[in-house]
Design a protein around this motif. Structure first.
Motif, PDB file in Angstrom:
ATOM      1  N   GLY A  95       0.778  -1.234   0.000  1.00 44.16           N
ATOM      2  CA  GLY A  95       0.000   0.000   0.000  1.00 44.16           C
ATOM      3  C   GLY A  95       0.805   1.278   0.000  1.00 44.16           C
ATOM      4  N   TYR A  96       2.115   1.173  -0.121  1.00 47.68           N
ATOM      5  CA  TYR A  96       2.960   2.359  -0.157  1.00 47.68           C
ATOM      6  C   TYR A  96       3.386   2.646  -1.599  1.00 47.68           C
ATOM      7  CZ  TYR A  96       3.234   1.325   4.808  1.00 47.68           C
ATOM      8  OH  TYR A  96       2.918   1.056   6.115  1.00 47.68           O
ATOM      9  N   TRP A  97       3.740   3.875  -1.860  1.00 43.90           N
ATOM     10  CA  TRP A  97       4.265   4.305  -3.169  1.00 43.90           C
ATOM     11  C   TRP A  97       3.306   4.010  -4.315  1.00 43.90           C
ATOM     12  CZ3 TRP A  97       9.644   1.624  -2.470  1.00 43.90           C
ATOM     13  CH2 TRP A  97      10.340   2.255  -1.445  1.00 43.90           C
ATOM     14  N   GLU A  98       2.018   4.064  -4.053  1.00 40.22           N
ATOM     15  CA  GLU A  98       1.036   3.795  -5.099  1.00 40.22           C
ATOM     16  C   GLU A  98       0.618   5.045  -5.861  1.00 40.22           C
ATOM     17  OE1 GLU A  98      -2.025   1.756  -2.968  1.00 40.22           O
ATOM     18  OE2 GLU A  98      -1.215  -0.190  -3.544  1.00 40.22           O
ATOM     19  N   GLU A  99       0.859   6.228  -5.283  1.00 43.95           N
ATOM     20  CA  GLU A  99       0.507   7.462  -5.969  1.00 43.95           C
ATOM     21  C   GLU A  99       1.506   7.690  -7.105  1.00 43.95           C
ATOM     22  OE1 GLU A  99       1.269   7.438  -2.636  1.00 43.95           O
ATOM     23  OE2 GLU A  99      -0.809   7.100  -2.019  1.00 43.95           O
ATOM     24  N   LEU A 100       1.109   8.471  -8.087  1.00 43.51           N
ATOM     25  CA  LEU A 100       1.939   8.654  -9.280  1.00 43.51           C
ATOM     26  C   LEU A 100       3.303   9.256  -8.940  1.00 43.51           C
ATOM     27  CD1 LEU A 100       2.174   8.390 -12.304  1.00 43.51           C
ATOM     28  CD2 LEU A 100       1.106  10.628 -12.532  1.00 43.51           C
ATOM     29  N   ASP A 101       3.323  10.266  -8.088  1.00 45.39           N
ATOM     30  CA  ASP A 101       4.593  10.917  -7.748  1.00 45.39           C
ATOM     31  C   ASP A 101       5.530   9.975  -6.997  1.00 45.39           C
ATOM     32  OD1 ASP A 101       3.819  13.260  -8.943  1.00 45.39           O
ATOM     33  OD2 ASP A 101       3.059  14.156  -7.075  1.00 45.39           O
ATOM     34  N   SER A 102       5.007   9.309  -5.983  1.00 45.64           N
ATOM     35  CA  SER A 102       5.867   8.414  -5.201  1.00 45.64           C
ATOM     36  C   SER A 102       6.253   7.178  -6.016  1.00 45.64           C
ATOM     37  CB  SER A 102       5.190   8.017  -3.897  1.00 45.64           C
ATOM     38  OG  SER A 102       3.959   7.372  -4.146  1.00 45.64           O
ATOM     39  N   ALA A 103       5.378   6.702  -6.881  1.00 44.46           N
ATOM     40  CA  ALA A 103       5.720   5.558  -7.731  1.00 44.46           C
ATOM     41  C   ALA A 103       6.823   5.930  -8.713  1.00 44.46           C
ATOM     42  CB  ALA A 103       4.485   5.064  -8.481  1.00 44.46           C
ATOM     43  N   SER A 104       6.745   7.137  -9.273  1.00 46.64           N
ATOM     44  CA  SER A 104       7.798   7.598 -10.186  1.00 46.64           C
ATOM     45  C   SER A 104       9.122   7.753  -9.447  1.00 46.64           C
ATOM     46  CB  SER A 104       7.398   8.927 -10.818  1.00 46.64           C
ATOM     47  OG  SER A 104       6.263   8.772 -11.621  1.00 46.64           O
ATOM     48  N   SER A 105       9.052   8.300  -8.255  1.00 48.74           N
ATOM     49  CA  SER A 105      10.281   8.468  -7.465  1.00 48.74           C
ATOM     50  C   SER A 105      10.890   7.120  -7.100  1.00 48.74           C
ATOM     51  CB  SER A 105       9.983   9.251  -6.188  1.00 48.74           C
ATOM     52  OG  SER A 105       9.553  10.547  -6.491  1.00 48.74           O
ATOM     53  N   SER A 106      10.061   6.173  -6.713  1.00 49.09           N
ATOM     54  CA  SER A 106      10.591   4.857  -6.350  1.00 49.09           C
ATOM     55  C   SER A 106      11.183   4.147  -7.568  1.00 49.09           C
ATOM     56  CB  SER A 106       9.520   3.995  -5.684  1.00 49.09           C
ATOM     57  OG  SER A 106       8.525   3.617  -6.600  1.00 49.09           O
ATOM     58  N   ALA A 107      10.606   4.366  -8.743  1.00 51.46           N
ATOM     59  CA  ALA A 107      11.169   3.770  -9.964  1.00 51.46           C
ATOM     60  C   ALA A 107      12.541   4.371 -10.261  1.00 51.46           C
ATOM     61  CB  ALA A 107      10.234   3.989 -11.140  1.00 51.46           C
ATOM     62  N   LYS A 108      12.666   5.685 -10.125  1.00 48.87           N
ATOM     63  CA  LYS A 108      13.961   6.339 -10.351  1.00 48.87           C
ATOM     64  C   LYS A 108      14.994   5.864  -9.343  1.00 48.87           C
ATOM     65  CE  LYS A 108      11.832  10.454 -12.290  1.00 48.87           C
ATOM     66  NZ  LYS A 108      11.460  11.855 -12.041  1.00 48.87           N
ATOM     67  N   ILE A 109      14.584   5.744  -8.089  1.00 51.38           N
ATOM     68  CA  ILE A 109      15.503   5.277  -7.052  1.00 51.38           C
ATOM     69  C   ILE A 109      15.930   3.836  -7.317  1.00 51.38           C
ATOM     70  CG2 ILE A 109      15.651   4.699  -4.594  1.00 51.38           C
ATOM     71  CD1 ILE A 109      13.911   7.224  -4.094  1.00 51.38           C
ATOM     72  N   SER A 110      15.003   3.006  -7.797  1.00 54.49           N
ATOM     73  CA  SER A 110      15.369   1.619  -8.094  1.00 54.49           C
ATOM     74  C   SER A 110      16.366   1.556  -9.247  1.00 54.49           C
ATOM     75  CB  SER A 110      14.127   0.776  -8.392  1.00 54.49           C
ATOM     76  OG  SER A 110      13.546   1.137  -9.621  1.00 54.49           O
ATOM     77  N   PHE A 111      16.247   2.463 -10.222  1.00 54.11           N
ATOM     78  CA  PHE A 111      17.228   2.514 -11.309  1.00 54.11           C
ATOM     79  C   PHE A 111      18.605   2.910 -10.775  1.00 54.11           C
ATOM     80  CE2 PHE A 111      13.661   3.543 -14.515  1.00 54.11           C
ATOM     81  CZ  PHE A 111      13.460   2.201 -14.768  1.00 54.11           C
ATOM     82  N   ILE A 112      18.633   3.877  -9.866  1.00 53.61           N
ATOM     83  CA  ILE A 112      19.908   4.334  -9.298  1.00 53.61           C
ATOM     84  C   ILE A 112      20.556   3.224  -8.474  1.00 53.61           C
ATOM     85  CG2 ILE A 112      20.931   5.946  -7.637  1.00 53.61           C
ATOM     86  CD1 ILE A 112      18.793   7.997  -8.633  1.00 53.61           C
ATOM     87  N   ILE A 113      19.763   2.559  -7.634  1.00 46.14           N
ATOM     88  CA  ILE A 113      20.289   1.462  -6.817  1.00 46.14           C
ATOM     89  C   ILE A 113      20.823   0.343  -7.713  1.00 46.14           C
ATOM     90  CG2 ILE A 113      19.651  -0.377  -5.189  1.00 46.14           C
ATOM     91  CD1 ILE A 113      17.708   1.657  -3.914  1.00 46.14           C
ATOM     92  N   THR A 114      20.092   0.040  -8.778  1.00 46.48           N
ATOM     93  CA  THR A 114      20.534  -1.004  -9.695  1.00 46.48           C
ATOM     94  C   THR A 114      21.828  -0.606 -10.393  1.00 46.48           C
ATOM     95  OG1 THR A 114      18.262  -1.715 -10.049  1.00 46.48           O
ATOM     96  CG2 THR A 114      19.874  -2.390 -11.688  1.00 46.48           C
ATOM     97  N   ALA A 115      21.967   0.665 -10.767  1.00 42.97           N
ATOM     98  CA  ALA A 115      23.205   1.115 -11.410  1.00 42.97           C
ATOM     99  C   ALA A 115      24.394   0.950 -10.469  1.00 42.97           C
ATOM    100  CB  ALA A 115      23.067   2.570 -11.849  1.00 42.97           C
ATOM    101  N   VAL A 116      24.213   1.287  -9.205  1.00 44.48           N
ATOM    102  CA  VAL A 116      25.292   1.118  -8.219  1.00 44.48           C
ATOM    103  C   VAL A 116      25.628  -0.366  -8.063  1.00 44.48           C
ATOM    104  CG1 VAL A 116      25.864   1.375  -5.771  1.00 44.48           C
ATOM    105  CG2 VAL A 116      24.775   3.258  -7.007  1.00 44.48           C
TER     106      VAL A 116
END
Length: 126
Positions: A95-116
């Motif tokens: 039930g977290y990060w379901e809103e558009l803004d937080s979902a977009s932010s979590s997707a960007k953060i997951s890309f950054i974590i994956t790059a590291v």
């Protein structure tokens, strides 16, 4: 009089821009498929290395090839993305990060974590 049929053009593939959340979801599925097939390769190498000392030496010599290292690195990077994306999806299922803004932010953060993690996998492989 021949009537020509004017077909509506509803979909112009050159102008479609997927949201980052859709890209993250699609890449999560792709990384799962890559991980599935890479698992067969990795298990084959493990089985070969455990059969005998000659098998281990054979796998060691295979691992010295740049292309093999690149495939192993790509497989590990796909696995890292799949794990990070899976954790992101599990958090969204709670039930977290379901809103558009937080979902977009979590997707960007997951890309950054994956790059590291992909850089870290590159250091480990090479």
């Amino acid at each position: 009089m021949v009537k020509t049929k004017q077909r509506p053009v509803n979909l112009d593939l050159q102008t479609i821009r997927f949201p980052i959340t859709a890209i993250a979801s699609i890449l999560h599925r792709v990384s799962g498929v890559i991980t599935f097939f890479a698992l067969a390769i990795l298990l084959g190498l493990l089985a070969e290395s455990l059969q005998s000392a000659e098998g281990f030496a054979n796998v060691q010599s295979i691992m010295d090839n740049f292309l093999v290292k690149l495939i192993i690195w790509a497989s590990l990077s796909a696995l890292m993305y799949h794990i990070v994306g899976g954790i992101r999806h599990l958090i969204m299922d709670m039930g977290y990060w379901e809103e558009l803004d937080s979902a977009s932010s979590s997707a960007k953060i997951s890309f950054i974590i994956t790059a590291v993690l992909a850089v870290l996998m590159g250091v480990i492989v090479w």
